[in-house]
Design a protein around this motif. Sequence first.
Motif, PDB file in Angstrom:
ATOM      1  N   UNK A 163       2.958  -9.758   2.491  1.00 37.06           N
ATOM      2  CA  UNK A 163       2.297  -9.165   1.771  1.00 37.06           C
ATOM      3  C   UNK A 163       2.371  -7.871   0.331  1.00 37.06           C
ATOM      4  N   UNK A 164       3.647  -8.905   0.373  1.00 37.53           N
ATOM      5  CA  UNK A 164       4.590  -8.691  -1.116  1.00 37.53           C
ATOM      6  C   UNK A 164       3.721  -8.420  -2.372  1.00 37.53           C
ATOM      7  N   UNK A 165       4.103  -7.815  -3.450  1.00 35.99           N
ATOM      8  CA  UNK A 165       3.674  -8.651  -4.643  1.00 35.99           C
ATOM      9  C   UNK A 165       4.888  -7.838  -6.030  1.00 35.99           C
ATOM     10  N   UNK A 184      12.205  -0.775   0.268  1.00 33.67           N
ATOM     11  CA  UNK A 184      11.419  -0.671   1.807  1.00 33.67           C
ATOM     12  C   UNK A 184      10.260   0.224   1.796  1.00 33.67           C
ATOM     13  N   UNK A 185      10.756   0.914   1.335  1.00 32.46           N
ATOM     14  CA  UNK A 185       9.035   2.642   2.102  1.00 32.46           C
ATOM     15  C   UNK A 185       7.768   2.228   0.376  1.00 32.46           C
ATOM     16  N   UNK A 186       8.644   1.729  -0.997  1.00 34.81           N
ATOM     17  CA  UNK A 186       7.951   1.849  -1.683  1.00 34.81           C
ATOM     18  C   UNK A 186       7.290   0.459  -1.612  1.00 34.81           C
ATOM     19  N   UNK A 187       7.640  -0.275  -0.754  1.00 34.90           N
ATOM     20  CA  UNK A 187       6.213  -1.466  -0.627  1.00 34.90           C
ATOM     21  C   UNK A 187       5.058  -1.693   0.088  1.00 34.90           C
ATOM     22  N   UNK A 188       5.898  -0.550   1.724  1.00 30.52           N
ATOM     23  CA  UNK A 188       5.350  -0.339   2.521  1.00 30.52           C
ATOM     24  C   UNK A 188       3.856   0.932   1.779  1.00 30.52           C
ATOM     25  N   UNK A 189       3.974   1.730   1.331  1.00 27.12           N
ATOM     26  CA  UNK A 189       3.183   2.225   0.622  1.00 27.12           C
ATOM     27  C   UNK A 189       2.439   1.734  -0.381  1.00 27.12           C
ATOM     28  N   UNK A 190       2.808   0.629  -1.046  1.00 31.64           N
ATOM     29  CA  UNK A 190       1.891  -0.659  -2.076  1.00 31.64           C
ATOM     30  C   UNK A 190       1.521  -1.526  -1.438  1.00 31.64           C
ATOM     31  N   UNK A 191       1.343  -1.827   0.026  1.00 31.03           N
ATOM     32  CA  UNK A 191       0.116  -2.319   1.192  1.00 31.03           C
ATOM     33  C   UNK A 191       1.231  -3.596   1.684  1.00 31.03           C
ATOM     34  N   UNK A 192       2.778  -3.865   1.394  1.00 26.45           N
ATOM     35  CA  UNK A 192       3.441  -4.520   2.494  1.00 26.45           C
ATOM     36  C   UNK A 192       3.219  -4.154   3.906  1.00 26.45           C
ATOM     37  N   UNK A 193       4.216  -5.150   4.551  1.00 26.87           N
ATOM     38  CA  UNK A 193       4.208  -5.203   6.251  1.00 26.87           C
ATOM     39  C   UNK A 193       5.827  -5.687   6.679  1.00 26.87           C
ATOM     40  N   UNK A 231      17.785  -7.846   3.409  1.00 32.43           N
ATOM     41  CA  UNK A 231      16.000  -7.550   2.919  1.00 32.43           C
ATOM     42  C   UNK A 231      15.630  -8.928   2.453  1.00 32.43           C
ATOM     43  N   UNK A 232      14.260  -9.272   2.991  1.00 31.31           N
ATOM     44  CA  UNK A 232      13.518 -10.663   2.421  1.00 31.31           C
ATOM     45  C   UNK A 232      12.236 -10.745   2.435  1.00 31.31           C
ATOM     46  N   UNK A 233      11.902 -10.424   1.191  1.00 34.88           N
ATOM     47  CA  UNK A 233      10.484 -10.060   0.528  1.00 34.88           C
ATOM     48  C   UNK A 233      10.231 -11.680   0.265  1.00 34.88           C
ATOM     49  N   UNK A 234       8.549 -12.589   1.079  1.00 35.23           N
ATOM     50  CA  UNK A 234       8.134 -13.504   1.057  1.00 35.23           C
ATOM     51  C   UNK A 234       6.490 -12.612   0.961  1.00 35.23           C
ATOM     52  N   UNK A 235       6.400 -13.692  -0.352  1.00 29.64           N
ATOM     53  CA  UNK A 235       5.617 -13.694  -0.557  1.00 29.64           C
ATOM     54  C   UNK A 235       4.613 -15.359  -0.841  1.00 29.64           C
TER      55      UNK A 235
END
Length: 492
Positions: free
Chosen positions: A340-342, A310-319, A356-360
């Motif tokens: 806003x994941x990639x 989760x922290x890595x995703x936020x650091x790279x621009x996810x919300x 967690x659910x990561x939605x793109x």
Amino acid sequence: MAGAVPDLTPADVAAMAARLRSAQPAWEALGARGRSTHLLRWLDWLLDNERRILTLVQQETGKSWADASMEMAVVIDVINYFTKHAEGFLADRKVKPAGPANSVRRLRVQVRPHQLVGLITPWNGPLAGPMMDVAGALVAGAAVLCKPSEVTPLAWSEAVRGWNEEIGAPPVLGCVTGGGAAGAAVVDQVDMVMFTGSVRTGRAIAVRCAERLIPCSLELGGKDAFIVLADADIERAAGAAVWGGMTNSGQACVGVERVYVESAVYDEFVALVTAKVKALRQGMDAPGSFACDIGAMVTAAQVAIVTDHVNDAVDKGARILCGGEPGTEGNFFEPTVLVDVDHSMTCMREETFGPTLAIMRVADAEEAIALANDSEYGLSSSLWTRDRGTADRLSRRIEAGSVSVNNALVATFQMPIPMGGWKNSGLGTRFGGANGVLKYCRQQSVVEERFSLKSEPLWYPVLPAKARLISRAARLLGAHDWRRRLGLRARR
């Protein structure tokens, strides 16, 4: 909770394996029907002790009671399915001979179990996980040496104790407890290995099995994709994504980990998912209360992995739309929705194994399929569309062992069809109808002569006239045109 099991040494494991081997011939001799009787008696005992055993599951994993109770439902289905079909699955198979020369023979294929099967299972399903494999192995006639995770050994140890001490079953089921050395000893003692767990450990087991020239079946990690097209039932898809991603606190190899949604319905889908995730009740409820939706995670180490993703995703621009934090007490992690994941983010590349659910957002089905296949894993997947033709066409392009159309996770528990992974998600399959039993067996071909002749045409001595006659007969019966049948030269 307090609980302890012995940390068995390789010598202990070898002694247990020897005892199981000595009991296996009599177990095999019972036949499928006789073996099924003991399995059904075991099921009765497990149901009679359901509350106590599921309480062990809950206490050693932190599951909600709803998630713990699902394990007994799996036990019921698996034992009933394999005992119902065991005789048919194990029956001799008559085969029609190939070619006129073999028409005087009777062919059949019969099966014999591997004498001792090794079963190594992870911590996320202490009761259901082993049962998904042990029922097929036992009904096949094998003795089984089980190794539950050292993190969650109590419920399965009690289930095995019930087999050995409570129902009068033959002593063909053993439970090895301990750490990695005990698991390695199991692999060294058995004739076939069924392993469920990490890719790293699975590779090591596969190498050791190759060195010993014994078969193995591996069900490894997943990073399962969930594809939502614009014509899908969005309300149902949102509910499935939440259930598929959060059940067992996300600690399921076939859980939903990556969600790809066509742009036209992305905002609606995200809003529905977020509302449903916010409404989840998290906690460890009292046995039988069904007061919580999801519970804790099993280990602090897994909480740390989810936190890092989760922290890595936020650091790279996810919300983060909801959740995103570990609990202040215990091994809880808040149910989390990331947008806003990639694919530069760890949460889209590595197995998260958490709630967690990561939605793109994707432009169309083509992009969704390309992204879904952009993974080293290929265990399960989910595809959402109202168009059956589209579902059929796209399912053939998804690089995963199973595809659930307009549902999530369900392909995993359909025992008549195989459940297995592609790429780094595994080797071999679980279930698959008869394969769920025959994978624990060796095939033996039997060729029986219909007539007892004094000699065979190909036996010695070689006589020129007889040899030429056999050669001409083979050509006459096997060629596909008269020139070649008669051995005539081609015109030039």
